[in-house]
Design an enzyme around this catalytic site. Structure first.
Site, PDB file in Angstrom:
ATOM      1  N   ASN A   9       0.881  -1.178   0.000  1.00 47.48           N
ATOM      2  CA  ASN A   9       0.000   0.000   0.000  1.00 47.48           C
ATOM      3  C   ASN A   9       0.913   1.221   0.000  1.00 47.48           C
ATOM      4  OD1 ASN A   9      -1.766   2.077   0.449  1.00 47.48           O
ATOM      5  ND2 ASN A   9      -2.419   1.395   2.482  1.00 47.48           N
ATOM      6  N   TRP A  10       1.053   1.819  -1.175  1.00 45.84           N
ATOM      7  CA  TRP A  10       1.962   2.968  -1.292  1.00 45.84           C
ATOM      8  C   TRP A  10       1.422   4.199  -0.569  1.00 45.84           C
ATOM      9  CZ3 TRP A  10       3.713   3.174  -7.185  1.00 45.84           C
ATOM     10  CH2 TRP A  10       4.485   2.036  -7.465  1.00 45.84           C
ATOM     11  N   GLU A  96      -7.078   4.846   7.762  1.00 44.81           N
ATOM     12  CA  GLU A  96      -6.854   6.264   7.439  1.00 44.81           C
ATOM     13  C   GLU A  96      -8.079   6.864   6.756  1.00 44.81           C
ATOM     14  OE1 GLU A  96      -3.136   5.575   5.432  1.00 44.81           O
ATOM     15  OE2 GLU A  96      -2.247   5.026   7.357  1.00 44.81           O
ATOM     16  N   SER A 209       3.234  -2.106  10.343  1.00 42.93           N
ATOM     17  CA  SER A 209       4.682  -2.192  10.598  1.00 42.93           C
ATOM     18  C   SER A 209       5.251  -3.578  10.286  1.00 42.93           C
ATOM     19  CB  SER A 209       5.007  -1.794  12.047  1.00 42.93           C
ATOM     20  OG  SER A 209       4.656  -0.443  12.270  1.00 42.93           O
ATOM     21  N   GLY A 230       2.785  -1.164   4.256  1.00 45.06           N
ATOM     22  CA  GLY A 230       2.857   0.265   3.980  1.00 45.06           C
ATOM     23  C   GLY A 230       4.294   0.684   3.707  1.00 45.06           C
ATOM     24  N   GLY A 231       4.928   1.257   4.696  1.00 44.42           N
ATOM     25  CA  GLY A 231       6.268   1.838   4.541  1.00 44.42           C
ATOM     26  C   GLY A 231       7.271   0.931   3.852  1.00 44.42           C
TER      27      GLY A 231
HETATM   28  P1  13P Z   1       2.890   0.380   7.654  1.00 41.19           P
HETATM   29  O1  13P Z   1       3.388  -0.925   7.078  1.00 41.19           O
HETATM   30  O2  13P Z   1       3.633   1.567   7.170  1.00 41.19           O
HETATM   31  O3  13P Z   1       2.772   0.297   9.154  1.00 41.19           O
HETATM   32  O4  13P Z   1       1.400   0.575   7.092  1.00 41.19           O
HETATM   33  C1  13P Z   1       0.501  -0.468   7.190  1.00 41.19           C
HETATM   34  C2  13P Z   1      -0.700  -0.118   6.419  1.00 41.19           C
HETATM   35  O5  13P Z   1      -1.452   0.766   6.787  1.00 41.19           O
HETATM   36  C3  13P Z   1      -0.944  -0.857   5.180  1.00 41.19           C
HETATM   37  O6  13P Z   1      -2.210  -0.593   4.684  1.00 41.19           O
END
Ligand code: 13P
Length: 247
Positions: A9-10, A96, A209, A230-231
């Site tokens: 998920n960018w 979000e 994470s 995500g990250g």
């Molecule tokens: P992170 O991997 O940056 O914690 O984000 C997770 C996320 O919200 C994927 O949709």
């Protein structure tokens, strides 16, 4: 064994140049991956990434979809529009969006319906906040979020994917332990089982994470069928290590 799904998920990151080098690096490194790999990109870059991934095993995803089919909904993107760009997955109900765009359980359920109608697999996100976990309400929260989706989509529920994303673990570097995640995944699996005889084929991903270091132990849990990243999905070496851990 079910084929796992690793989806990046960018979020609202990237630009044309960065996307190109990231996708090229992922394609160069993923080889004959044992899992399904997808990247969920910002809407303006769907065409770019569709072209970059053409003829490869990398799947394309979007990050949101309108619950409406068409019409006067300025700024929205319909499921049919996503479909035209080769989108196979769409993230729905990310925390979000629930938090910053006030998406209710009912709206999320309608978005799931819109995606399914277009033949796109919705990745339905559920998860509790830190306060809710500390109050012992984790199961109740995720079950409430999922119940709305089940109620609106009936037996089609076997066609969705789910992502358990504890809000306190998103972007914080604080991951749920494999045991904490498995416990919630088992709750969700049981809820799906009560709704469909095909619950075992629903992929339930973990997100929050997730990284190269913790992916192996999370993905070893019986009800963790992949990850929503995500990250770490923005750095090809990290994303590739997670892909390699999913077998
Ligand atoms: P992170 O991997 O940056 O914690 O984000 C997770 C996320 O919200 C994927 O949709």
């Amino acid at each position: 064994m079910k084929r796992k799904l690793i989806a990046g998920n960018w979020k609202m990151n990237g630009n044309a140049a960065a996307n190109e080098s990231l996708v090229r690096a992922v394609l160069a490194g993923m080889g004959d991956a044992a899992c399904t790999v997808a990247v969920c990109v910002p809407a303006p870059y769907l065409a770019q990434v569709q072209a970059l991934r053409a003829g490869t095993a990398l799947e394309l995803g979007a990050q949101d979809v309108s619950e409406h089919a068409q019409g006067a909904y300025t700024g929205e993107v319909s499921a049919d529009m996503l479909r035209e760009f080769g989108v196979r997955y769409v993230i729905v109900g990310h925390s979000e969006r629930r938090q910053y765009h006030a998406e209710s359980d009912a709206v999320v359920a309608e978005k799931v319906k819109a995606a399914l109608a277009a033949g796109i697999t919705p990745i339905v996100c559920v998860g509790e906040t830190l306060a809710q976990r500390e109050e012992g309400r984790t199961s109740a929260i995720v079950k409430r979020q999922m119940a709305a989706v089940i109620h609106t989509n009936g037996h089609c529920i076997s066609e969705i994917a789910v992502a358990y994303e504890p809000v306190w673990a998103i972007g914080t570097g604080r991951t749920a332990t494999p045991e904490q995640a498995q416990e919630v995944h088992a709750v969700l699996r049981a809820q799906l089982k009560a709704a469909t005889e095909h619950a075992d084929r629903v992929l339930i991903l973990y997100g929050g994470s997730m990284n190269a270091a913790n992916a192996v132990s999370l993905l070893a849990q019986p009800d963790i069928d992949g990850g929503l990243i995500g990250g770490a999905s923005l750095k090809a070496p990290d994303f590739l290590q997670i892909i390699a851990a999913a077998r």
